[in-house]
Design a protein around this motif. Sequence first.
Motif, PDB file in Angstrom:
ATOM      1  N   GLY A 260     -88.321  33.536  29.983  1.00 59.98           N
ATOM      2  CA  GLY A 260     -88.173  32.530  28.782  1.00 59.98           C
ATOM      3  C   GLY A 260     -87.046  31.971  29.089  1.00 59.98           C
ATOM      4  N   LEU A 261     -85.893  32.513  29.736  1.00 61.79           N
ATOM      5  CA  LEU A 261     -84.656  31.572  29.895  1.00 61.79           C
ATOM      6  C   LEU A 261     -84.714  30.735  30.957  1.00 61.79           C
ATOM      7  CD1 LEU A 261     -81.820  34.192  29.400  1.00 61.79           C
ATOM      8  CD2 LEU A 261     -82.317  32.536  27.632  1.00 61.79           C
ATOM      9  N   TYR A 262     -85.376  31.129  32.049  1.00 69.21           N
ATOM     10  CA  TYR A 262     -85.732  30.561  33.044  1.00 69.21           C
ATOM     11  C   TYR A 262     -86.784  29.337  33.043  1.00 69.21           C
ATOM     12  CZ  TYR A 262     -86.752  29.018  37.985  1.00 69.21           C
ATOM     13  OH  TYR A 262     -87.170  28.453  39.186  1.00 69.21           O
ATOM     14  N   GLY A 263     -87.708  29.683  32.295  1.00 69.49           N
ATOM     15  CA  GLY A 263     -88.651  28.674  31.865  1.00 69.49           C
ATOM     16  C   GLY A 263     -88.201  27.430  31.458  1.00 69.49           C
ATOM     17  N   ARG A 264     -87.468  27.602  30.313  1.00 69.77           N
ATOM     18  CA  ARG A 264     -86.851  26.642  29.531  1.00 69.77           C
ATOM     19  C   ARG A 264     -85.869  25.861  30.199  1.00 69.77           C
ATOM     20  NH1 ARG A 264     -90.229  25.550  26.761  1.00 69.77           N
ATOM     21  NH2 ARG A 264     -91.348  26.482  28.138  1.00 69.77           N
ATOM     22  N   ALA A 265     -85.028  26.654  31.127  1.00 74.14           N
ATOM     23  CA  ALA A 265     -84.254  25.720  31.801  1.00 74.14           C
ATOM     24  C   ALA A 265     -84.973  24.870  32.831  1.00 74.14           C
ATOM     25  CB  ALA A 265     -83.473  26.737  33.015  1.00 74.14           C
ATOM     26  N   TYR A 266     -85.909  25.396  33.349  1.00 72.71           N
ATOM     27  CA  TYR A 266     -86.717  24.529  34.366  1.00 72.71           C
ATOM     28  C   TYR A 266     -87.370  23.409  33.736  1.00 72.71           C
ATOM     29  CZ  TYR A 266     -89.635  23.512  38.439  1.00 72.71           C
ATOM     30  OH  TYR A 266     -90.314  22.851  39.553  1.00 72.71           O
ATOM     31  N   PRO A 325     -74.110  22.735  29.284  1.00 70.02           N
ATOM     32  CA  PRO A 325     -74.195  23.757  28.095  1.00 70.02           C
ATOM     33  C   PRO A 325     -74.341  23.100  26.775  1.00 70.02           C
ATOM     34  CG  PRO A 325     -72.225  23.773  29.640  1.00 70.02           C
ATOM     35  CD  PRO A 325     -73.040  22.640  30.112  1.00 70.02           C
ATOM     36  N   GLU A 326     -73.995  21.730  26.667  1.00 73.29           N
ATOM     37  CA  GLU A 326     -74.491  21.123  25.177  1.00 73.29           C
ATOM     38  C   GLU A 326     -75.781  20.757  25.086  1.00 73.29           C
ATOM     39  OE1 GLU A 326     -70.374  21.062  25.697  1.00 73.29           O
ATOM     40  OE2 GLU A 326     -71.708  20.221  27.180  1.00 73.29           O
ATOM     41  N   ILE A 327     -76.633  20.458  26.333  1.00 73.41           N
ATOM     42  CA  ILE A 327     -78.016  20.069  26.203  1.00 73.41           C
ATOM     43  C   ILE A 327     -78.727  21.632  25.741  1.00 73.41           C
ATOM     44  CG2 ILE A 327     -80.272  19.700  27.665  1.00 73.41           C
ATOM     45  CD1 ILE A 327     -78.379  17.827  29.259  1.00 73.41           C
ATOM     46  N   VAL A 328     -78.509  22.567  26.247  1.00 72.84           N
ATOM     47  CA  VAL A 328     -79.131  23.936  25.953  1.00 72.84           C
ATOM     48  C   VAL A 328     -78.804  24.231  24.568  1.00 72.84           C
ATOM     49  CG1 VAL A 328     -78.999  26.428  26.318  1.00 72.84           C
ATOM     50  CG2 VAL A 328     -79.339  24.810  28.157  1.00 72.84           C
ATOM     51  N   GLY A 329     -77.472  23.936  24.091  1.00 76.14           N
ATOM     52  CA  GLY A 329     -77.054  24.309  22.507  1.00 76.14           C
ATOM     53  C   GLY A 329     -77.644  23.416  21.654  1.00 76.14           C
ATOM     54  N   VAL A 330     -77.745  22.130  21.972  1.00 74.69           N
ATOM     55  CA  VAL A 330     -78.493  21.352  20.787  1.00 74.69           C
ATOM     56  C   VAL A 330     -80.006  21.538  20.866  1.00 74.69           C
ATOM     57  CG1 VAL A 330     -78.754  18.830  20.444  1.00 74.69           C
ATOM     58  CG2 VAL A 330     -76.498  19.559  20.943  1.00 74.69           C
ATOM     59  N   VAL A 331     -80.692  21.493  21.998  1.00 74.68           N
ATOM     60  CA  VAL A 331     -82.131  21.534  22.268  1.00 74.68           C
ATOM     61  C   VAL A 331     -82.798  22.737  21.949  1.00 74.68           C
ATOM     62  CG1 VAL A 331     -84.002  21.006  23.790  1.00 74.68           C
ATOM     63  CG2 VAL A 331     -82.040  19.464  23.919  1.00 74.68           C
ATOM     64  N   LEU A 332     -82.063  23.888  22.424  1.00 77.69           N
ATOM     65  CA  LEU A 332     -82.419  25.092  22.467  1.00 77.69           C
ATOM     66  C   LEU A 332     -81.966  26.144  21.366  1.00 77.69           C
ATOM     67  CD1 LEU A 332     -83.233  26.028  26.202  1.00 77.69           C
ATOM     68  CD2 LEU A 332     -84.838  25.036  24.695  1.00 77.69           C
ATOM     69  N   GLY A 333     -80.797  25.871  21.179  1.00 81.56           N
ATOM     70  CA  GLY A 333     -79.916  26.598  20.167  1.00 81.56           C
ATOM     71  C   GLY A 333     -78.946  27.744  20.941  1.00 81.56           C
ATOM     72  N   PRO A 334     -78.156  28.358  20.200  1.00 79.02           N
ATOM     73  CA  PRO A 334     -77.073  29.155  20.572  1.00 79.02           C
ATOM     74  C   PRO A 334     -77.642  30.466  21.391  1.00 79.02           C
ATOM     75  CG  PRO A 334     -77.087  29.302  18.251  1.00 79.02           C
ATOM     76  CD  PRO A 334     -77.883  28.305  18.696  1.00 79.02           C
ATOM     77  N   ARG A 335     -78.831  31.004  21.031  1.00 75.89           N
ATOM     78  CA  ARG A 335     -79.373  32.224  21.513  1.00 75.89           C
ATOM     79  C   ARG A 335     -79.718  31.810  23.248  1.00 75.89           C
ATOM     80  NH1 ARG A 335     -84.106  34.039  17.930  1.00 75.89           N
ATOM     81  NH2 ARG A 335     -84.732  31.998  18.186  1.00 75.89           N
ATOM     82  N   TRP A 336     -79.510  30.721  23.735  1.00 78.89           N
ATOM     83  CA  TRP A 336     -80.208  30.309  24.859  1.00 78.89           C
ATOM     84  C   TRP A 336     -78.974  30.082  25.901  1.00 78.89           C
ATOM     85  CZ3 TRP A 336     -85.543  30.703  26.047  1.00 78.89           C
ATOM     86  CH2 TRP A 336     -86.531  30.781  24.790  1.00 78.89           C
ATOM     87  N   GLY A 338     -77.874  31.717  27.993  1.00 81.87           N
ATOM     88  CA  GLY A 338     -78.181  32.367  29.557  1.00 81.87           C
ATOM     89  C   GLY A 338     -79.082  31.408  30.515  1.00 81.87           C
ATOM     90  N   ALA A 339     -79.709  30.167  30.038  1.00 81.09           N
ATOM     91  CA  ALA A 339     -80.337  29.308  30.514  1.00 81.09           C
ATOM     92  C   ALA A 339     -79.314  28.286  31.271  1.00 81.09           C
ATOM     93  CB  ALA A 339     -81.266  28.647  29.723  1.00 81.09           C
ATOM     94  N   VAL A 340     -77.918  28.307  30.925  1.00 81.15           N
ATOM     95  CA  VAL A 340     -77.150  27.173  31.286  1.00 81.15           C
ATOM     96  C   VAL A 340     -76.977  26.930  32.963  1.00 81.15           C
ATOM     97  CG1 VAL A 340     -74.937  26.192  31.282  1.00 81.15           C
ATOM     98  CG2 VAL A 340     -75.903  26.885  28.962  1.00 81.15           C
TER      99      VAL A 340
END
Length: 518
Positions: A260-266, A325-336, A338-340
Amino acid sequence: MTIRPRSVGSEPRGSGAGLTSRTVSGLLWTAWGKGGHALLQVAVVVVLARLLRPADFGVVSAALVVIGFSAIFSEIGLGPALVQRTELETRHLQAAFSASFLFGLVLAGIVALGAPLLADFLRMPPVVPVLRALAWLFPLNSLAVVPEALMRRQLRFRWLANLEVLSYGAGYGLVGTVLAMRGFGVWALVAGNFAQSLLRLIVLLIAQGRPPVGVLPEGRALRDLMYFGSGHTVARVAHYWALQGDNLVVGRWLGPAALGLYGRAYTLMATPAALFGEILDNVLFPVMALVQGEQQRLALAYRRGIALIALIMLPASALLCVTAPEIVGVVLGPRWTGAVAALQILGAGLLFRTSHKMSDSIARATGAVYRRAWRQGVYAALVIGGAWVGQHWGIAGVAYAVLVALTINFLLMAQLGLRLSGLQWRSFWSAHLPALNLAVASGAAAWAVAGALRHADLPAASVLVATLGITLGWALLLVRYAPGWFLGQEGLWMLETLRTRAPFARGSASRPMAAELR
């Protein structure tokens, strides 16, 4: 009505101005088509998500994974073969139409009969009737292979762009939404897919007329097309595994949470790159096929293409790495969070993920499909093997392995593009220098701004918006006052081309092909 074949060699070419104008117009229209489709897709998903259950989407998504992979084989490369071929006769159109339809029927039967086995593999019994229904998209879509190939061959990009928006909005969007409101559940999504394909086919037939029909394909004509089509299909299969292999490794050895983390980052890295690359490929492949025998024009187009891709992707890569870090926080939320790290690593390869499309287009345009195919096979092996090694260090290790694979694929495909175009490595690398200058200057500014705003403890959304805005303004100042350093010859050429030709894109897109090339 019979579609009369167009012999490329017999058409007037004249100066490159008409073709350049048509190419720029095609890029703009294709961007509109892809962008409009993406916006409609978001809107339709928002509506359907409130009308259907998650399980309905899950069943159709699982079925479409199978359909999507099988679709690689559905037309066996006959559509692109029609676009690429220099001399095209009626017998080639008949062979392509008959063979693609027959193969679509066979593939539909195979998928329908194998649906229970596929459902067992997916551990999803409800997918069986859905898969059997969607399998019949293959023969339906095969009827559009010849008309769509001729549209691309004739560079009718405005038609194709509007068709993409119309078929999705009025087909999938309208039909799927109405049926979902009436309680059809998963079958609303199935019907939406059929409505989209059927509407697309009807419009193509109206635009091109009925293709020449034969009961069985003529053997010699089919062999003419299958040499290209087979190599094209092999390359597509290899590329598919290159795109999916890392996900398989992460899911198998690191588990669903890591996937889930890797897939969202990719996805955050690859989606804009893939969209941009698809726009380029849809236009440049038929354009390069039109001038495939003129190496000087191919070399010029290739250098301009890689330079312009670099001007967009290298600065974007720098921004992505800084603001991850901001892209992940804004788009996916604080639980993600680990994808940064994975996003930053993958973001460094944004250029490699996109630029190989230029080499891919020129390889297909000149018929070098088997040289392209083995390179894609190496790419797939590097992704899967590298991901298996990298998974010992978590998703960051997999991301590093994929970055290495992207880099090697970029170099392998660049070597092929240079050989086919006659361009030299020195010219290739020099085309990237203005973009590299812009990326370094923009990245440094973004790093300084983001660091200061983070130190001020501002919200992630504020940091992201301010960093992007200030960096964009800084980049515009750089290209305004030092265009030679930060745009280069190719960037200045594109600005001038857009200024002088884009206003006439609508008119030029509708003129006959012969007039365009005079």
